[in-house]
Motif scaffolding. Structure first.
Motif, PDB file in Angstrom:
ATOM      1  N   THR A  82       5.299  13.760 -10.315  1.00  0.00           N
ATOM      2  CA  THR A  82       6.059  15.074  -9.664  1.00  0.00           C
ATOM      3  C   THR A  82       7.194  14.745  -8.723  1.00  0.00           C
ATOM      4  OG1 THR A  82       4.416  15.510  -8.112  1.00  0.00           O
ATOM      5  CG2 THR A  82       3.909  16.422  -9.990  1.00  0.00           C
ATOM      6  N   PRO A  83       8.019  15.545  -8.370  1.00  0.00           N
ATOM      7  CA  PRO A  83       8.952  15.182  -7.266  1.00  0.00           C
ATOM      8  C   PRO A  83       8.401  14.792  -5.818  1.00  0.00           C
ATOM      9  CG  PRO A  83       9.717  17.069  -8.345  1.00  0.00           C
ATOM     10  CD  PRO A  83       8.161  16.674  -8.979  1.00  0.00           C
ATOM     11  N   ASP A  84       7.326  15.465  -5.534  1.00  0.00           N
ATOM     12  CA  ASP A  84       6.729  15.194  -4.184  1.00  0.00           C
ATOM     13  C   ASP A  84       6.063  13.908  -4.059  1.00  0.00           C
ATOM     14  OD1 ASP A  84       4.773  16.482  -6.028  1.00  0.00           O
ATOM     15  OD2 ASP A  84       3.435  16.887  -4.313  1.00  0.00           O
ATOM     16  N   THR A  85       5.535  13.119  -5.290  1.00  0.00           N
ATOM     17  CA  THR A  85       4.969  11.910  -5.188  1.00  0.00           C
ATOM     18  C   THR A  85       5.883  10.812  -5.724  1.00  0.00           C
ATOM     19  OG1 THR A  85       4.318  12.052  -7.394  1.00  0.00           O
ATOM     20  CG2 THR A  85       2.660  12.750  -6.030  1.00  0.00           C
ATOM     21  N   CYS A  86       7.049  11.345  -5.683  1.00  0.00           N
ATOM     22  CA  CYS A  86       8.164  10.150  -6.235  1.00  0.00           C
ATOM     23  C   CYS A  86       8.435   9.437  -5.143  1.00  0.00           C
ATOM     24  CB  CYS A  86       9.632  11.176  -6.656  1.00  0.00           C
ATOM     25  SG  CYS A  86      10.862   9.766  -7.125  1.00  0.00           S
ATOM     26  N   PRO A  87       8.520   8.259  -5.352  1.00  0.00           N
ATOM     27  CA  PRO A  87       9.001   6.983  -4.295  1.00  0.00           C
ATOM     28  C   PRO A  87      10.182   7.246  -3.555  1.00  0.00           C
ATOM     29  CG  PRO A  87       8.327   5.993  -6.152  1.00  0.00           C
ATOM     30  CD  PRO A  87       8.326   7.420  -6.883  1.00  0.00           C
ATOM     31  N   THR A  88      11.158   8.169  -3.941  1.00  0.00           N
ATOM     32  CA  THR A  88      12.292   8.429  -3.263  1.00  0.00           C
ATOM     33  C   THR A  88      12.066   9.577  -2.333  1.00  0.00           C
ATOM     34  OG1 THR A  88      13.117  10.117  -4.978  1.00  0.00           O
ATOM     35  CG2 THR A  88      13.813   7.856  -5.240  1.00  0.00           C
ATOM     36  N   ALA A  89      10.926  10.213  -2.515  1.00  0.00           N
ATOM     37  CA  ALA A  89      10.684  11.270  -1.658  1.00  0.00           C
ATOM     38  C   ALA A  89       9.458  11.117  -0.680  1.00  0.00           C
ATOM     39  CB  ALA A  89      10.230  12.667  -2.522  1.00  0.00           C
ATOM     40  N   ASN A  90       8.292  10.271  -1.272  1.00  0.00           N
ATOM     41  CA  ASN A  90       7.069  10.181  -0.741  1.00  0.00           C
ATOM     42  C   ASN A  90       6.922   8.741  -0.176  1.00  0.00           C
ATOM     43  OD1 ASN A  90       4.269   9.479  -0.764  1.00  0.00           O
ATOM     44  ND2 ASN A  90       3.976  11.449  -1.361  1.00  0.00           N
ATOM     45  N   ALA A  91       6.891   8.763   1.389  1.00  0.00           N
ATOM     46  CA  ALA A  91       6.699   7.389   1.961  1.00  0.00           C
ATOM     47  C   ALA A  91       5.620   6.793   1.678  1.00  0.00           C
ATOM     48  CB  ALA A  91       6.697   7.571   3.470  1.00  0.00           C
ATOM     49  N   THR A  92       4.501   7.151   1.086  1.00  0.00           N
ATOM     50  CA  THR A  92       3.322   6.481   0.972  1.00  0.00           C
ATOM     51  C   THR A  92       3.411   5.768  -0.547  1.00  0.00           C
ATOM     52  OG1 THR A  92       1.791   7.858   2.127  1.00  0.00           O
ATOM     53  CG2 THR A  92       0.872   6.504   0.489  1.00  0.00           C
ATOM     54  N   THR A  93       3.957   6.618  -1.602  1.00  0.00           N
ATOM     55  CA  THR A  93       4.308   6.030  -2.816  1.00  0.00           C
ATOM     56  C   THR A  93       5.325   4.821  -2.637  1.00  0.00           C
ATOM     57  OG1 THR A  93       3.722   8.282  -3.485  1.00  0.00           O
ATOM     58  CG2 THR A  93       4.843   6.670  -5.129  1.00  0.00           C
ATOM     59  N   ARG A  94       6.369   5.162  -1.733  1.00  0.00           N
ATOM     60  CA  ARG A  94       7.430   4.056  -1.719  1.00  0.00           C
ATOM     61  C   ARG A  94       6.762   2.925  -1.290  1.00  0.00           C
ATOM     62  NH1 ARG A  94      12.516   5.725   0.312  1.00  0.00           N
ATOM     63  NH2 ARG A  94      11.340   7.534   1.104  1.00  0.00           N
ATOM     64  N   ASP A  95       5.821   3.086  -0.177  1.00  0.00           N
ATOM     65  CA  ASP A  95       5.352   1.778   0.358  1.00  0.00           C
ATOM     66  C   ASP A  95       4.358   0.934  -0.799  1.00  0.00           C
ATOM     67  OD1 ASP A  95       6.423   2.194   2.566  1.00  0.00           O
ATOM     68  OD2 ASP A  95       4.641   3.056   3.537  1.00  0.00           O
ATOM     69  N   LEU A  96       3.597   1.661  -1.659  1.00  0.00           N
ATOM     70  CA  LEU A  96       2.890   1.287  -2.706  1.00  0.00           C
ATOM     71  C   LEU A  96       3.787   0.583  -3.724  1.00  0.00           C
ATOM     72  CD1 LEU A  96       0.051   0.854  -4.078  1.00  0.00           C
ATOM     73  CD2 LEU A  96       0.243   3.242  -4.923  1.00  0.00           C
ATOM     74  N   LEU A  97       4.845   1.246  -4.272  1.00  0.00           N
ATOM     75  CA  LEU A  97       5.662   0.926  -5.091  1.00  0.00           C
ATOM     76  C   LEU A  97       6.445  -0.565  -4.583  1.00  0.00           C
ATOM     77  CD1 LEU A  97       7.069   1.181  -7.988  1.00  0.00           C
ATOM     78  CD2 LEU A  97       8.640   2.408  -6.852  1.00  0.00           C
ATOM     79  N   LEU A  98       7.065  -0.454  -3.497  1.00  0.00           N
ATOM     80  CA  LEU A  98       7.621  -1.752  -2.861  1.00  0.00           C
ATOM     81  C   LEU A  98       6.394  -2.931  -2.787  1.00  0.00           C
ATOM     82  CD1 LEU A  98      10.017  -0.109  -0.359  1.00  0.00           C
ATOM     83  CD2 LEU A  98      10.368  -0.951  -2.590  1.00  0.00           C
ATOM     84  N   LYS A  99       5.207  -2.596  -2.549  1.00  0.00           N
ATOM     85  CA  LYS A  99       4.316  -3.660  -2.567  1.00  0.00           C
ATOM     86  C   LYS A  99       3.870  -4.046  -3.661  1.00  0.00           C
ATOM     87  CE  LYS A  99      -0.499  -4.294  -1.286  1.00  0.00           C
ATOM     88  NZ  LYS A  99      -1.620  -3.537  -0.659  1.00  0.00           N
ATOM     89  N   ILE A 100       3.712  -3.579  -4.831  1.00  0.00           N
ATOM     90  CA  ILE A 100       3.123  -3.642  -6.287  1.00  0.00           C
ATOM     91  C   ILE A 100       4.228  -4.251  -7.139  1.00  0.00           C
ATOM     92  CG2 ILE A 100       2.067  -2.640  -8.246  1.00  0.00           C
ATOM     93  CD1 ILE A 100       0.039  -3.052  -5.977  1.00  0.00           C
ATOM     94  N   ALA A 101       5.548  -3.680  -7.061  1.00  0.00           N
ATOM     95  CA  ALA A 101       6.476  -3.936  -8.079  1.00  0.00           C
ATOM     96  C   ALA A 101       6.835  -5.464  -8.318  1.00  0.00           C
ATOM     97  CB  ALA A 101       7.898  -3.047  -7.754  1.00  0.00           C
ATOM     98  N   PRO A 102       6.900  -6.320  -7.221  1.00  0.00           N
ATOM     99  CA  PRO A 102       7.236  -7.774  -7.365  1.00  0.00           C
ATOM    100  C   PRO A 102       6.249  -8.302  -8.125  1.00  0.00           C
ATOM    101  CG  PRO A 102       7.730  -6.927  -5.193  1.00  0.00           C
ATOM    102  CD  PRO A 102       7.031  -5.873  -5.619  1.00  0.00           C
TER     103      PRO A 102
END
Length: 104
Positions: free
Chosen positions: A10-30
């Motif tokens: 959903t837009p509210d869990t999108c890494p572009t809008a949600n700081a927690t999800t963004r941090d998780l994605l930036l940690k896991i993606a590499p």
């Protein structure tokens, strides 16, 4: 076997809008290639992202359980609804079509 993974959020869990999800994605993606390899999965294509809040990944594995393990290690289900579509290559699909008897 190939699997097409469709992960939607959903837009509210999108890494572009949600700081927690963004941090998780930036940690896991590499580490996604390593997580896949460890789970017995080869990433064939992707991950691809788009403005529809959908992530698309094509993977190959001999077991669906390996794909599930990869998804859990990558933590995709924590912020996505994930569909796993067992798929064939075009050549494999054509061979199946030729082997079947048409019903009409």
């Amino acid at each position: 076997m190939h699997f097409v993974l469709l992960a939607t959020h959903t837009p509210d869990t999108c890494p572009t809008a949600n700081a927690t999800t963004r941090d998780l994605l930036l940690k896991i993606a590499p580490d996604l290639p390593n997580l896949a390899q460890k789970a017995g999965v080869d990433i064939v294509a992707g991950p691809f992202v788009n403005r529809e809040h959908t992530v698309v990944v094509v993977v190959r594995s001999d077991k669906a359980e390996n794909v599930d393990r990869f998804l859990m290690e990558a933590r995709f289900p924590q912020w996505n609804s994930v569909r796993v579509l067992p798929s064939l290559t075009m050549e494999e699909g054509l061979a199946e079509v030729q082997a079947q008897t048409p019903i009409f």
